[in-house]
Write a protein that holds these residues in place. Structure first.
Motif, PDB file in Angstrom:
ATOM      1  N   LEU A  14      79.945 -73.543 -49.610  1.00  0.00           N
ATOM      2  CA  LEU A  14      80.261 -72.120 -49.665  1.00  0.00           C
ATOM      3  C   LEU A  14      79.030 -71.352 -50.120  1.00  0.00           C
ATOM      4  O   LEU A  14      78.328 -71.781 -51.035  1.00  0.00           O
ATOM      5  CB  LEU A  14      81.400 -71.869 -50.659  1.00  0.00           C
ATOM      6  N   ALA A  15      78.793 -70.219 -49.488  1.00  0.00           N
ATOM      7  CA  ALA A  15      77.666 -69.371 -49.867  1.00  0.00           C
ATOM      8  C   ALA A  15      77.924 -67.956 -49.365  1.00  0.00           C
ATOM      9  O   ALA A  15      78.699 -67.745 -48.435  1.00  0.00           O
ATOM     10  CB  ALA A  15      76.365 -69.905 -49.267  1.00  0.00           C
ATOM     11  N   SER A  16      77.282 -67.003 -49.984  1.00  0.00           N
ATOM     12  CA  SER A  16      77.350 -65.631 -49.503  1.00  0.00           C
ATOM     13  C   SER A  16      76.322 -65.460 -48.388  1.00  0.00           C
ATOM     14  O   SER A  16      75.194 -65.927 -48.508  1.00  0.00           O
ATOM     15  CB  SER A  16      77.053 -64.645 -50.629  1.00  0.00           C
ATOM     16  N   TYR A  17      76.699 -64.807 -47.326  1.00  0.00           N
ATOM     17  CA  TYR A  17      75.748 -64.594 -46.238  1.00  0.00           C
ATOM     18  C   TYR A  17      74.931 -63.318 -46.432  1.00  0.00           C
ATOM     19  O   TYR A  17      73.938 -63.103 -45.743  1.00  0.00           O
ATOM     20  CB  TYR A  17      76.455 -64.553 -44.880  1.00  0.00           C
ATOM     21  N   SER A  18      75.332 -62.466 -47.395  1.00  0.00           N
ATOM     22  CA  SER A  18      74.616 -61.196 -47.542  1.00  0.00           C
ATOM     23  C   SER A  18      74.227 -60.850 -48.979  1.00  0.00           C
ATOM     24  O   SER A  18      73.445 -59.933 -49.173  1.00  0.00           O
ATOM     25  CB  SER A  18      75.464 -60.059 -46.977  1.00  0.00           C
ATOM     26  N   GLN A  19      74.753 -61.548 -49.976  1.00  0.00           N
ATOM     27  CA  GLN A  19      74.485 -61.203 -51.370  1.00  0.00           C
ATOM     28  C   GLN A  19      73.750 -62.342 -52.072  1.00  0.00           C
ATOM     29  O   GLN A  19      74.229 -63.471 -52.094  1.00  0.00           O
ATOM     30  CB  GLN A  19      75.799 -60.927 -52.112  1.00  0.00           C
ATOM     31  N   ASP A  20      72.593 -62.052 -52.659  1.00  0.00           N
ATOM     32  CA  ASP A  20      71.873 -63.087 -53.402  1.00  0.00           C
ATOM     33  C   ASP A  20      72.392 -63.135 -54.841  1.00  0.00           C
ATOM     34  O   ASP A  20      73.340 -62.446 -55.202  1.00  0.00           O
ATOM     35  CB  ASP A  20      70.366 -62.856 -53.344  1.00  0.00           C
ATOM     36  N   ILE A  21      71.727 -63.936 -55.704  1.00  0.00           N
ATOM     37  CA  ILE A  21      72.248 -64.142 -57.050  1.00  0.00           C
ATOM     38  C   ILE A  21      72.112 -62.912 -57.951  1.00  0.00           C
ATOM     39  O   ILE A  21      72.697 -62.871 -59.022  1.00  0.00           O
ATOM     40  CB  ILE A  21      71.618 -65.378 -57.730  1.00  0.00           C
ATOM     41  N   SER A  22      71.393 -61.906 -57.516  1.00  0.00           N
ATOM     42  CA  SER A  22      71.353 -60.669 -58.311  1.00  0.00           C
ATOM     43  C   SER A  22      72.655 -59.880 -58.161  1.00  0.00           C
ATOM     44  O   SER A  22      72.977 -59.045 -58.999  1.00  0.00           O
ATOM     45  CB  SER A  22      70.159 -59.801 -57.900  1.00  0.00           C
ATOM     46  N   GLU A  72      69.187 -72.169 -53.537  1.00  0.00           N
ATOM     47  CA  GLU A  72      68.273 -72.443 -52.424  1.00  0.00           C
ATOM     48  C   GLU A  72      67.642 -71.148 -51.933  1.00  0.00           C
ATOM     49  O   GLU A  72      68.144 -70.060 -52.187  1.00  0.00           O
ATOM     50  CB  GLU A  72      69.035 -73.144 -51.300  1.00  0.00           C
ATOM     51  N   TRP A  73      66.550 -71.284 -51.224  1.00  0.00           N
ATOM     52  CA  TRP A  73      65.809 -70.153 -50.671  1.00  0.00           C
ATOM     53  C   TRP A  73      65.432 -69.163 -51.771  1.00  0.00           C
ATOM     54  O   TRP A  73      65.402 -67.959 -51.552  1.00  0.00           O
ATOM     55  CB  TRP A  73      66.605 -69.456 -49.564  1.00  0.00           C
ATOM     56  N   GLY A  74      65.240 -69.691 -52.961  1.00  0.00           N
ATOM     57  CA  GLY A  74      64.784 -68.853 -54.056  1.00  0.00           C
ATOM     58  C   GLY A  74      65.872 -68.178 -54.852  1.00  0.00           C
ATOM     59  O   GLY A  74      65.863 -68.211 -56.064  1.00  0.00           O
ATOM     60  N   SER A  75      66.843 -67.563 -54.190  1.00  0.00           N
ATOM     61  CA  SER A  75      67.833 -66.797 -54.953  1.00  0.00           C
ATOM     62  C   SER A  75      69.210 -66.740 -54.290  1.00  0.00           C
ATOM     63  O   SER A  75      69.875 -65.705 -54.327  1.00  0.00           O
ATOM     64  CB  SER A  75      67.314 -65.381 -55.186  1.00  0.00           C
TER      65      SER A  75
END
Length: 110
Positions: A14-22, A72-75
């Motif tokens: 599961l991951a967000s496709y548009s929101q990073d960890i900020s 992953e991918w930094g954030s």
């Protein structure tokens, strides 16, 4: 593994496709925020299966597996949920191999 002793691990990511960890953080139920293994990833009710061996105790108590968060991918948080299962060799032998051999023998007799 090879038939009839093959083993697998089913994984859901599961991951967000548009929101990073900020903006959004992912974690398993009861887990901690950030990378690592924590919380309850998959919780299953008691179940059985004729073809597959599920995690130990699944027939009477169900099972729980931990969640695993990677950044992953930094954030970007990725929540990995997985559980192992293996084929019951007796089912394959009884339902596929023995009937195939019997069919082959009957074919050669005629």
């Amino acid at each position: 593994g090879k038939l009839p002793y093959d083993k697998h691990v089913a994984t859901i990511t599961l991951a967000s496709y548009s929101q990073d960890i900020s903006s959004i953080r992912l974690k398993a139920r009861g887990g901690v925020i950030g990378a690592g293994i924590s919380g309850i990833g998959i919780k299953a009710e008691p179940m059985t299966n004729n073809v597959w061996e599920l995690p130990e105790g699944s027939a009477t108590q169900g099972f729980e597996t931990p969640g695993n968060v990677t950044v992953e991918w930094g954030s970007w948080d990725y929540l990995h949920l997985s559980f192992p299962f293996a084929r019951q060799p007796k089912f394959l032998i009884d339902q596929v191999i023995v009937p195939a051999i019997l069919f082959l023998l009957v074919s050669y007799i005629q």
